[in-house]
Design a protein around this motif. Structure first.
Motif, PDB file in Angstrom:
ATOM      1  N   TRP A   1       0.845  -1.190   0.000  1.00  0.00           N
ATOM      2  CA  TRP A   1       0.000   0.000   0.000  1.00  0.00           C
ATOM      3  C   TRP A   1       0.885   1.247   0.000  1.00  0.00           C
ATOM      4  CZ3 TRP A   1      -5.164  -0.227  -0.613  1.00  0.00           C
ATOM      5  CH2 TRP A   1      -5.827  -1.423  -0.305  1.00  0.00           C
ATOM      6  N   PHE A   2       0.545   2.212  -0.871  1.00  0.00           N
ATOM      7  CA  PHE A   2       1.305   3.455  -0.962  1.00  0.00           C
ATOM      8  C   PHE A   2       0.377   4.671  -0.958  1.00  0.00           C
ATOM      9  CE2 PHE A   2       3.821   0.225  -3.219  1.00  0.00           C
ATOM     10  CZ  PHE A   2       5.050   0.333  -2.583  1.00  0.00           C
ATOM     11  N   PRO A   3      -0.126   5.103   0.190  1.00  0.00           N
ATOM     12  CA  PRO A   3      -0.836   6.376   0.228  1.00  0.00           C
ATOM     13  C   PRO A   3       0.166   7.530   0.136  1.00  0.00           C
ATOM     14  CG  PRO A   3      -0.701   5.416   2.424  1.00  0.00           C
ATOM     15  CD  PRO A   3      -0.087   4.424   1.492  1.00  0.00           C
ATOM     16  N   GLY A   4      -0.120   8.532  -0.702  1.00  0.00           N
ATOM     17  CA  GLY A   4       0.794   9.656  -0.831  1.00  0.00           C
ATOM     18  C   GLY A   4       1.364   9.843  -2.217  1.00  0.00           C
ATOM     19  N   ALA A   5       1.078   8.938  -3.145  1.00  0.00           N
ATOM     20  CA  ALA A   5       1.529   9.104  -4.519  1.00  0.00           C
ATOM     21  C   ALA A   5       0.664  10.150  -5.219  1.00  0.00           C
ATOM     22  CB  ALA A   5       1.482   7.770  -5.259  1.00  0.00           C
ATOM     23  N   SER A   6       1.010  10.486  -6.472  1.00  0.00           N
ATOM     24  CA  SER A   6       0.277  11.543  -7.165  1.00  0.00           C
ATOM     25  C   SER A   6       0.480  11.445  -8.667  1.00  0.00           C
ATOM     26  CB  SER A   6       0.748  12.910  -6.671  1.00  0.00           C
ATOM     27  OG  SER A   6       0.080  13.963  -7.345  1.00  0.00           O
ATOM     28  N   THR A   7      -0.528  11.921  -9.420  1.00  0.00           N
ATOM     29  CA  THR A   7      -0.399  12.116 -10.865  1.00  0.00           C
ATOM     30  C   THR A   7      -0.665  13.576 -11.220  1.00  0.00           C
ATOM     31  OG1 THR A   7      -2.713  11.436 -11.157  1.00  0.00           O
ATOM     32  CG2 THR A   7      -1.011   9.740 -11.491  1.00  0.00           C
ATOM     33  N   ALA A   8      -0.539  14.472 -10.236  1.00  0.00           N
ATOM     34  CA  ALA A   8      -0.795  15.897 -10.459  1.00  0.00           C
ATOM     35  C   ALA A   8       0.256  16.496 -11.392  1.00  0.00           C
ATOM     36  CB  ALA A   8      -0.801  16.640  -9.128  1.00  0.00           C
TER      37      ALA A   8
ATOM     38  N   LEU B   1       8.860   6.688  -1.477  1.00  0.00           N
ATOM     39  CA  LEU B   1       7.732   6.376  -0.610  1.00  0.00           C
ATOM     40  C   LEU B   1       7.735   4.865  -0.388  1.00  0.00           C
ATOM     41  CD1 LEU B   1       5.099   7.030   0.874  1.00  0.00           C
ATOM     42  CD2 LEU B   1       3.928   7.062  -1.329  1.00  0.00           C
ATOM     43  N   ALA B   2       8.132   4.451   0.807  1.00  0.00           N
ATOM     44  CA  ALA B   2       8.174   3.023   1.145  1.00  0.00           C
ATOM     45  C   ALA B   2       6.764   2.524   1.422  1.00  0.00           C
ATOM     46  CB  ALA B   2       9.063   2.803   2.357  1.00  0.00           C
ATOM     47  N   PRO B   3       6.525   1.211   1.337  1.00  0.00           N
ATOM     48  CA  PRO B   3       5.184   0.694   1.627  1.00  0.00           C
ATOM     49  C   PRO B   3       4.744   1.045   3.040  1.00  0.00           C
ATOM     50  CG  PRO B   3       6.544  -0.994   0.597  1.00  0.00           C
ATOM     51  CD  PRO B   3       7.458   0.139   0.926  1.00  0.00           C
ATOM     52  N   ALA B   4       3.468   1.399   3.178  1.00  0.00           N
ATOM     53  CA  ALA B   4       2.905   1.673   4.492  1.00  0.00           C
ATOM     54  C   ALA B   4       2.630   0.365   5.219  1.00  0.00           C
ATOM     55  CB  ALA B   4       1.616   2.472   4.354  1.00  0.00           C
ATOM     56  N   ALA B   5       2.529   0.457   6.536  1.00  0.00           N
ATOM     57  CA  ALA B   5       2.148  -0.705   7.338  1.00  0.00           C
ATOM     58  C   ALA B   5       0.788  -1.216   6.888  1.00  0.00           C
ATOM     59  CB  ALA B   5       2.118  -0.332   8.814  1.00  0.00           C
TER      60      ALA B   5
ATOM     61  N   VAL C   1     -11.705   0.826  12.296  1.00  0.00           N
ATOM     62  CA  VAL C   1     -11.763   0.468  10.880  1.00  0.00           C
ATOM     63  C   VAL C   1     -10.339   0.485  10.332  1.00  0.00           C
ATOM     64  CG1 VAL C   1     -12.628   1.106   8.594  1.00  0.00           C
ATOM     65  CG2 VAL C   1     -14.074   1.430  10.614  1.00  0.00           C
ATOM     66  N   PRO C   2      -9.878  -0.576   9.674  1.00  0.00           N
ATOM     67  CA  PRO C   2      -8.498  -0.602   9.169  1.00  0.00           C
ATOM     68  C   PRO C   2      -8.244   0.493   8.135  1.00  0.00           C
ATOM     69  CG  PRO C   2      -9.430  -2.814   9.208  1.00  0.00           C
ATOM     70  CD  PRO C   2     -10.562  -1.864   9.467  1.00  0.00           C
ATOM     71  N   VAL C   3      -7.114   1.197   8.284  1.00  0.00           N
ATOM     72  CA  VAL C   3      -6.706   2.240   7.345  1.00  0.00           C
ATOM     73  C   VAL C   3      -5.212   2.099   7.061  1.00  0.00           C
ATOM     74  CG1 VAL C   3      -8.484   3.881   8.053  1.00  0.00           C
ATOM     75  CG2 VAL C   3      -6.273   3.899   9.209  1.00  0.00           C
ATOM     76  N   VAL C   4      -4.787   2.715   5.957  1.00  0.00           N
ATOM     77  CA  VAL C   4      -3.368   2.901   5.665  1.00  0.00           C
ATOM     78  C   VAL C   4      -3.133   4.405   5.579  1.00  0.00           C
ATOM     79  CG1 VAL C   4      -3.005   0.695   4.516  1.00  0.00           C
ATOM     80  CG2 VAL C   4      -3.778   2.668   3.186  1.00  0.00           C
ATOM     81  N   ALA C   5      -1.903   4.835   5.885  1.00  0.00           N
ATOM     82  CA  ALA C   5      -1.651   6.273   5.918  1.00  0.00           C
ATOM     83  C   ALA C   5      -0.179   6.571   5.705  1.00  0.00           C
ATOM     84  CB  ALA C   5      -2.122   6.873   7.247  1.00  0.00           C
ATOM     85  N   ALA C   6       0.097   7.801   5.262  1.00  0.00           N
ATOM     86  CA  ALA C   6       1.460   8.296   5.113  1.00  0.00           C
ATOM     87  C   ALA C   6       1.444   9.814   5.237  1.00  0.00           C
ATOM     88  CB  ALA C   6       2.063   7.879   3.773  1.00  0.00           C
ATOM     89  N   LEU C   7       2.616  10.387   5.496  1.00  0.00           N
ATOM     90  CA  LEU C   7       2.781  11.833   5.576  1.00  0.00           C
ATOM     91  C   LEU C   7       3.689  12.303   4.449  1.00  0.00           C
ATOM     92  CD1 LEU C   7       3.499  12.302   9.400  1.00  0.00           C
ATOM     93  CD2 LEU C   7       1.335  12.751   8.218  1.00  0.00           C
ATOM     94  N   ARG C   8       3.306  13.409   3.824  1.00  0.00           N
ATOM     95  CA  ARG C   8       4.218  14.126   2.938  1.00  0.00           C
ATOM     96  C   ARG C   8       4.751  15.313   3.731  1.00  0.00           C
ATOM     97  NH1 ARG C   8       1.500  16.969  -1.806  1.00  0.00           N
ATOM     98  NH2 ARG C   8       1.479  18.723  -0.348  1.00  0.00           N
TER      99      ARG C   8
ATOM    100  N   TYR D   1       8.834  11.522   2.713  1.00  0.00           N
ATOM    101  CA  TYR D   1       7.598  10.803   3.047  1.00  0.00           C
ATOM    102  C   TYR D   1       7.822   9.914   4.264  1.00  0.00           C
ATOM    103  CZ  TYR D   1       5.949  12.449  -1.429  1.00  0.00           C
ATOM    104  OH  TYR D   1       5.581  13.262  -2.468  1.00  0.00           O
ATOM    105  N   ILE D   2       6.798   9.870   5.116  1.00  0.00           N
ATOM    106  CA  ILE D   2       6.834   9.006   6.300  1.00  0.00           C
ATOM    107  C   ILE D   2       5.592   8.132   6.278  1.00  0.00           C
ATOM    108  CG2 ILE D   2       6.923   8.893   8.815  1.00  0.00           C
ATOM    109  CD1 ILE D   2       8.102  11.709   8.810  1.00  0.00           C
ATOM    110  N   PRO D   3       5.700   6.853   5.925  1.00  0.00           N
ATOM    111  CA  PRO D   3       4.540   5.974   5.974  1.00  0.00           C
ATOM    112  C   PRO D   3       4.291   5.483   7.398  1.00  0.00           C
ATOM    113  CG  PRO D   3       6.442   4.751   5.220  1.00  0.00           C
ATOM    114  CD  PRO D   3       6.900   6.181   5.408  1.00  0.00           C
ATOM    115  N   ALA D   4       3.054   5.123   7.684  1.00  0.00           N
ATOM    116  CA  ALA D   4       2.791   4.418   8.940  1.00  0.00           C
ATOM    117  C   ALA D   4       3.654   3.170   8.976  1.00  0.00           C
ATOM    118  CB  ALA D   4       1.315   4.053   9.035  1.00  0.00           C
ATOM    119  N   THR D   5       4.136   2.821  10.167  1.00  0.00           N
ATOM    120  CA  THR D   5       5.118   1.748  10.253  1.00  0.00           C
ATOM    121  C   THR D   5       4.845   0.845  11.447  1.00  0.00           C
ATOM    122  OG1 THR D   5       7.504   1.281  10.254  1.00  0.00           O
ATOM    123  CG2 THR D   5       6.743   3.085  11.665  1.00  0.00           C
ATOM    124  N   ALA D   6       5.512  -0.307  11.451  1.00  0.00           N
ATOM    125  CA  ALA D   6       5.434  -1.245  12.573  1.00  0.00           C
ATOM    126  C   ALA D   6       6.432  -0.816  13.651  1.00  0.00           C
ATOM    127  CB  ALA D   6       5.750  -2.664  12.096  1.00  0.00           C
TER     128      ALA D   6
END
Length: 504
Positions: free
Chosen positions: A174-181, A269-273, A356-363, A376-381
């Motif tokens: 999972w990679f939240p934080g990508a873009s095609t802008a 952007l590394a994979p999120a947890a 509710v399960p979610v995935v998340a990251a910070l730009r 980028y900082i993905p959620a991590t273990a």
């Protein structure tokens, strides 16, 4: 021998085989009887994959390989790195031998030869021709083997510092934080370490949900090869915030997203947890000028999240961003601004109501105007038993540790330097609900770079991140890598003989 006995023997064989590859060590079991029922053993084999570092002709890439010393390992073993699609590799097996491989008719030397456990090895590459790497380690080289890839791009798209910790192959990312802008050039790099082709599907989710694509399904990655996929070729839609879901139909791959901006730098952007009800995103730089949270829930239910910032003096709620509502199947973003206000900080997400399960990251952005850089900082273990970070320097390294739920004690060890120096150790206590930028130890007489290992000693779970900084011409180049477990140890249940089973 009856069918029950055969099944038990097969089960025991499968459990023993877990140590044959870099398996993740789970949290310690609760209860004294459970703790005694499992033995902690070093993994016997580890595989790592590094994406091709850059498309820029002026890129300068450094590599660092490190294996922490681990009790109970075999005396032998070796670690090897080879270019994707190539057949031979440079290796370290105590014999001092090295090889080279050919690609496109040219000799290709691997960037480094790993050294004995406890000492980092370094190498470098220049330009856009540096390939993806496939690495394997066994014996004493396997437990906690870590390879860091850090690239400096002086100008152009994605300029600044880009860093990634090479990671094992898997079947879902999972990679939240990508873009095609407009102004963004984002690639998902897929690397196949195996002898057969892998087949991969890529799903994109924007603010309105799933984005249709005619070409994102059934992408073939050839054996021992790497495939960069430009996200903007998968859709005509221009989305500021995307969640990328990579799934593997057959085989397995390594995956990472290279997120690059025309004017604002970029990073890996590394994979999120994995999706979870509560998440921790550690190590926001204290001088961050803009922080953006991107979240996605893959289930059928919406998620309502509490947003808290773990700072040095405790946990606070960011003004105006107390909660985040994440609609099912849609990517949601929130601008947090300069949320850390010149203090160390980590973001903690917890359910506001039902989990509710979610995935998340910070730009994360440092600097302003034309002098901006992004990481980028993905959620991590959590760190677990031990986490390892390579490619540290006496200046420019920041180690952030957070204990979101309970006070914890950790031991941090600096390895010998890659070119000389003696190891050093410090112990830190991180209070519940806080983040500390700790003064990490530095090897005495340091020459070259060094590795840091973080070990949980007591208390609650600890999360960590390492920031590398290298300001050039006033631009604050930086890259952040989180510190989940280095997968060096695996718990293997102990089995006792029970002849009574033969009577059943």
């Amino acid at each position: 021998m009856n069918r029950t006995t055969l099944s038990l023997l097969a089960c025991a064989t499968a459990l023993a085989g877990v140590t044959a590859y870099a398996a993740f060590d789970p949290p310690p079991a609760s209860g004294a009887s459970q703790a005694k029922a499992a033995a902690e053993l070093p993994v016997q084999r580890t595989g790592l994959l590094c994406p091709a570092p850059s498309f820029s002709d002026i890129a300068e890439t450094s590599y660092t390989s490190f294996t922490p010393v681990t009790k109970g390992t075999d005396a032998g073993g070796k670690a090897t790195l080879q270019a994707a699609t190539e057949t031979d590799s440079a290796s370290s097996d105590g014999s001092g031998s090295s090889g080279k491989s050919k690609k496109g008719g040219k000799d290709t030397e691997p960037p480094l030869k790993p050294k004995e456990p406890g000492t980092p090895a370094t190498g470098d590459a220049s330009g856009a021709e540096a390939p993806a790497l496939i690495g394997t380690a066994d014996g004493k080289y396997a437990p906690g083997w870590t390879v860091q890839q850090t690239t400096e791009v002086a100008a152009g798209t994605g300029s600044g510092l880009q860093g990634v910790t090479c990671a094992p192959a898997d079947t879902e990312f999972w990679f939240p934080g990508a873009s095609t802008a407009e102004g963004r050039t984002d690639y998902v790099h897929l690397t196949n370490p195996d002898d057969s082709a892998a087949v991969v599907d890529i799903r994109l989710y924007g603010k309105d949900g799933a984005i249709k694509s005619e070409v994102a399904d059934g992408i073939t990655v050839q054996p021992h090869a790497s495939e960069p996929v430009l996200l903007s070729t998968l859709t005509d839609e221009r989305e500021t915030d995307l969640t990328v879901h990579v799934t593997v139909r057959s085989g397995r791959v390594g995956a990472a997203v290279q997120a690059q901006d025309d004017t604002g730098g970029g990073d890996w952007l590394a994979p999120a947890a994995d999706p979870a009800g509560s998440l921790v995103l550690p190590g926001i730089p204290k001088d961050a000028t803009d922080v953006r949270l991107i979240a996605f829930t893959p289930g059928d239910d919406d998620a309502d999240l509490k947003i808290r910032l773990a700072a040095p003096d405790g946990t606070i709620t960011p003004a105006g961003n107390e909660t985040l509502h994440v609609k099912s199947g849609m990517t949601t973003a929130a601008d947090l601004g300069a949320v850390t206000r010149d203090q160390a900080g980590s973001l903690i997400l917890t359910p506001a109501d039902n989990s509710v399960p979610v995935v998340a990251a910070l730009r994360v952005v440092r600097g302003t105007g034309a002098k901006r850089e992004t990481a980028y900082i993905p959620a991590t273990a959590p760190v677990g038993r031990r986490a390892t970070s390579a490619d540290n320097s006496a200046k420019g390294t920041t180690l952030a540790l957070t204990a979101p739920s309970a006070t914890a004690t950790v031991k941090v060890t600096a390895s010998a330097g890659s070119e000389g120096g003696s190891p050093a150790t410090k112990t830190f206590t991180i209070k519940a609900g806080t983040t500390q930028n700790v003064e990490a130890p530095v090897p005495s007489g340091l020459r070259g770079t060094y590795a840091l290992t973080v070990e949980s000693v007591s208390g609650g779970p600890v999360y960590g991140a390492r920031t590398l900084s290298a300001t050039e011409e006033g631009v604050p180049g930086f890259t952040v890598q989180t510190l989940p477990s280095d997968r060096g140890l695996v718990s293997v249940p102990q089995a006792d003989q029970d002849l009574a089973i033969l009577q059943k």
